[in-house]
Design an enzyme around this catalytic site. Structure first.
Site, PDB file in Angstrom:
ATOM      1  N   ASN A  13       0.870  -1.177   0.000  1.00 28.03           N
ATOM      2  CA  ASN A  13       0.000   0.000   0.000  1.00 28.03           C
ATOM      3  C   ASN A  13       0.907   1.226   0.000  1.00 28.03           C
ATOM      4  O   ASN A  13       1.478   1.569   1.035  1.00 28.03           O
ATOM      5  CB  ASN A  13      -0.886  -0.037   1.249  1.00 28.03           C
ATOM      6  CG  ASN A  13      -1.695   1.241   1.420  1.00 28.03           C
ATOM      7  OD1 ASN A  13      -1.780   2.059   0.506  1.00 28.03           O
ATOM      8  ND2 ASN A  13      -2.293   1.408   2.593  1.00 28.03           N
ATOM      9  N   LYS A  15       0.061   4.252  -0.336  1.00 31.28           N
ATOM     10  CA  LYS A  15      -0.589   5.454   0.226  1.00 31.28           C
ATOM     11  C   LYS A  15      -0.311   6.658  -0.681  1.00 31.28           C
ATOM     12  O   LYS A  15      -0.212   6.507  -1.890  1.00 31.28           O
ATOM     13  CB  LYS A  15      -0.107   5.693   1.662  1.00 31.28           C
ATOM     14  CG  LYS A  15      -0.207   4.424   2.516  1.00 31.28           C
ATOM     15  CD  LYS A  15      -0.027   4.677   3.968  1.00 31.28           C
ATOM     16  CE  LYS A  15      -0.172   3.344   4.710  1.00 31.28           C
ATOM     17  NZ  LYS A  15      -0.197   3.485   6.144  1.00 31.28           N
ATOM     18  N   HIS A 104      -9.634   1.568   4.244  1.00 27.23           N
ATOM     19  CA  HIS A 104      -8.419   1.718   5.054  1.00 27.23           C
ATOM     20  C   HIS A 104      -8.702   2.704   6.187  1.00 27.23           C
ATOM     21  O   HIS A 104      -9.465   3.656   6.012  1.00 27.23           O
ATOM     22  CB  HIS A 104      -7.273   2.218   4.171  1.00 27.23           C
ATOM     23  CG  HIS A 104      -5.947   2.154   4.864  1.00 27.23           C
ATOM     24  ND1 HIS A 104      -5.551   3.102   5.780  1.00 27.23           N
ATOM     25  CD2 HIS A 104      -4.956   1.235   4.816  1.00 27.23           C
ATOM     26  CE1 HIS A 104      -4.356   2.768   6.249  1.00 27.23           C
ATOM     27  NE2 HIS A 104      -3.979   1.633   5.686  1.00 27.23           N
ATOM     28  N   GLU A 106      -7.115   5.080   7.291  1.00 26.15           N
ATOM     29  CA  GLU A 106      -6.823   6.485   6.955  1.00 26.15           C
ATOM     30  C   GLU A 106      -7.968   7.108   6.165  1.00 26.15           C
ATOM     31  O   GLU A 106      -8.230   8.306   6.267  1.00 26.15           O
ATOM     32  CB  GLU A 106      -5.487   6.559   6.192  1.00 26.15           C
ATOM     33  CG  GLU A 106      -4.326   6.300   7.149  1.00 26.15           C
ATOM     34  CD  GLU A 106      -3.103   5.661   6.518  1.00 26.15           C
ATOM     35  OE1 GLU A 106      -2.988   5.670   5.276  1.00 26.15           O
ATOM     36  OE2 GLU A 106      -2.262   5.138   7.284  1.00 26.15           O
ATOM     37  N   GLU A 174      -5.967  -4.550  10.308  1.00 27.60           N
ATOM     38  CA  GLU A 174      -4.905  -3.580  10.525  1.00 27.60           C
ATOM     39  C   GLU A 174      -5.193  -2.766  11.785  1.00 27.60           C
ATOM     40  O   GLU A 174      -5.953  -1.791  11.745  1.00 27.60           O
ATOM     41  CB  GLU A 174      -4.825  -2.603   9.349  1.00 27.60           C
ATOM     42  CG  GLU A 174      -4.484  -3.250   8.027  1.00 27.60           C
ATOM     43  CD  GLU A 174      -3.839  -2.244   7.079  1.00 27.60           C
ATOM     44  OE1 GLU A 174      -2.715  -2.490   6.669  1.00 27.60           O
ATOM     45  OE2 GLU A 174      -4.466  -1.209   6.781  1.00 27.60           O
ATOM     46  N   GLY A 180       2.221   2.336  10.676  1.00 28.92           N
ATOM     47  CA  GLY A 180       3.245   3.380  10.566  1.00 28.92           C
ATOM     48  C   GLY A 180       3.930   3.723  11.878  1.00 28.92           C
ATOM     49  O   GLY A 180       4.614   4.743  11.986  1.00 28.92           O
ATOM     50  N   SER A 219       2.912  -2.082  10.283  1.00 29.73           N
ATOM     51  CA  SER A 219       4.342  -2.209  10.611  1.00 29.73           C
ATOM     52  C   SER A 219       4.910  -3.596  10.307  1.00 29.73           C
ATOM     53  O   SER A 219       5.775  -4.092  11.026  1.00 29.73           O
ATOM     54  CB  SER A 219       4.604  -1.818  12.077  1.00 29.73           C
ATOM     55  OG  SER A 219       4.298  -0.459  12.281  1.00 29.73           O
TER      56      SER A 219
HETATM   57  P1  PGA Z   1       2.596   0.299   7.528  1.00 31.44           P
HETATM   58  O1  PGA Z   1       1.162   0.544   6.849  1.00 31.44           O
HETATM   59  O2  PGA Z   1       3.093  -1.037   7.020  1.00 31.44           O
HETATM   60  O3  PGA Z   1       3.456   1.448   7.054  1.00 31.44           O
HETATM   61  O4  PGA Z   1       2.398   0.291   9.007  1.00 31.44           O
HETATM   62  C1  PGA Z   1       0.273  -0.495   6.652  1.00 31.44           C
HETATM   63  C2  PGA Z   1      -1.029   0.031   6.070  1.00 31.44           C
HETATM   64  O5  PGA Z   1      -1.494   1.090   6.493  1.00 31.44           O
HETATM   65  O6  PGA Z   1      -1.611  -0.609   5.165  1.00 31.44           O
END
Ligand code: PGA
Length: 257
Positions: A13, A15, A104, A106, A174, A180, A219
């Site tokens: 992803n 983003k 997601h 976000e 998630e 992150g 992560s």
């Molecule tokens: P990350 O993001 O691996 O940077 O923690 C995962 C995601 O939001 O899909």
């Protein structure tokens, strides 16, 4: 059926990261996967990068004749119409995407996406022939309050519709506090949540619910991928930061082979 009989998916992803110069990383990931073609075929592992809308067409060109797939990160429920700034599932497919991330955390946060909106987008993805990756996950206060399984179960129940099957939908757990942050849940916490989601899927979709894949995201990186992928009912990963560079993305794919 053990989780090994579900074919693992490693999906990146990106983003809101990536300019055309970064297509070099897509190309490198694609070539790395082509070099692993035999092991990918033998294990049934598939890999994808979900890139920003602006890169989908060019990324789809860059992955031709390789095992890498390209995805989007959101779509509008309607196929077309007066929705300035939005992109439909049909447009993603037309640009060369074969999957799309939906719901997601976000987007739930930044665009106030509700489970009902995500359910409508899921139907759109299916209409356009895209594999939908439907994301669920609890916040840290929700986990601290002991409500993680309850919150995530509700998200899953309400975000899916009755037409889900293993070929059109993947679930991604998630935890918001792991995205992150460099923090990851323990194997026991992941197993508890994936087990709860599996039970819900089986309850609702019978045998098909046993086949729907459940990814872990948050992560995930080369150092912890093997541990996470070894947890029962973890059928792959949704990878943010570590998918931006071919080296770390490929290392996670290697952990899944
Ligand atoms: P990350 O993001 O691996 O940077 O923690 C995962 C995601 O939001 O899909």
């Amino acid at each position: 059926m053990t989780h090994r009989r579900r074919k693992r998916l490693i999906a990146g992803n990106w983003k809101m990261h990536g300019l055309r110069a970064d297509l070099a990383e897509v190309g490198e990931s694609a070539r790395g996967l082509r070099d692993r073609q035999d092991r990918l075929s033998a294990s049934g592992v598939t890999a994808a990068l979900c890139v920003p809308f602006t890169l989908i067409s060019a990324a789809a060109e860059a992955i031709r004749e390789t095992p890498l797939a390209i995805g989007g990160q959101d779509c509008h429920p309607e196929p077309s119409g007066a929705h300035t700034g939005d992109v439909s599932a049909e447009m993603l497919a037309d640009a060369g995407a074969s999957m799309v991330i939906l719901g997601h955390s976000e987007r739930r946060r930044d665009h106030r996406e509700t489970n009902a909106i995500i359910r409508a987008k899921l139907a759109a993805a299916r209409r356009a022939g895209l594999l939908a990756i439907v994301c669920v996950g609890e916040t840290e206060p929700e986990r601290d309050a002991g409500a993680a399984v309850q919150v995530v179960s509700r998200q899953l129940r309400e975000s899916l519709d009755d037409n889900v099957d293993a070929s059109n939908t993947v679930v991604a757990y998630e935890p918001v506090w792991a995205i992150g942050t460099g923090r990851t849940p323990t194997a026991a916490q992941i197993a508890e949540m994936h087990g709860a989601l599996r039970a819900l899927l089986k309850d609702r979709f019978d045998e098909e619910g046993e086949k729907v894949r459940i990814l872990y995201g948050g992560s995930m990186k080369p150092e912890n991928a093997r541990m996470i992928l070894a947890v029962d009912d973890v059928d792959g990963g949704l990878i943010g930061g570590a998918s931006l560079k071919a080296e770390s993305f490929l290392a996670i794919v290697d952990a899944a082979l």
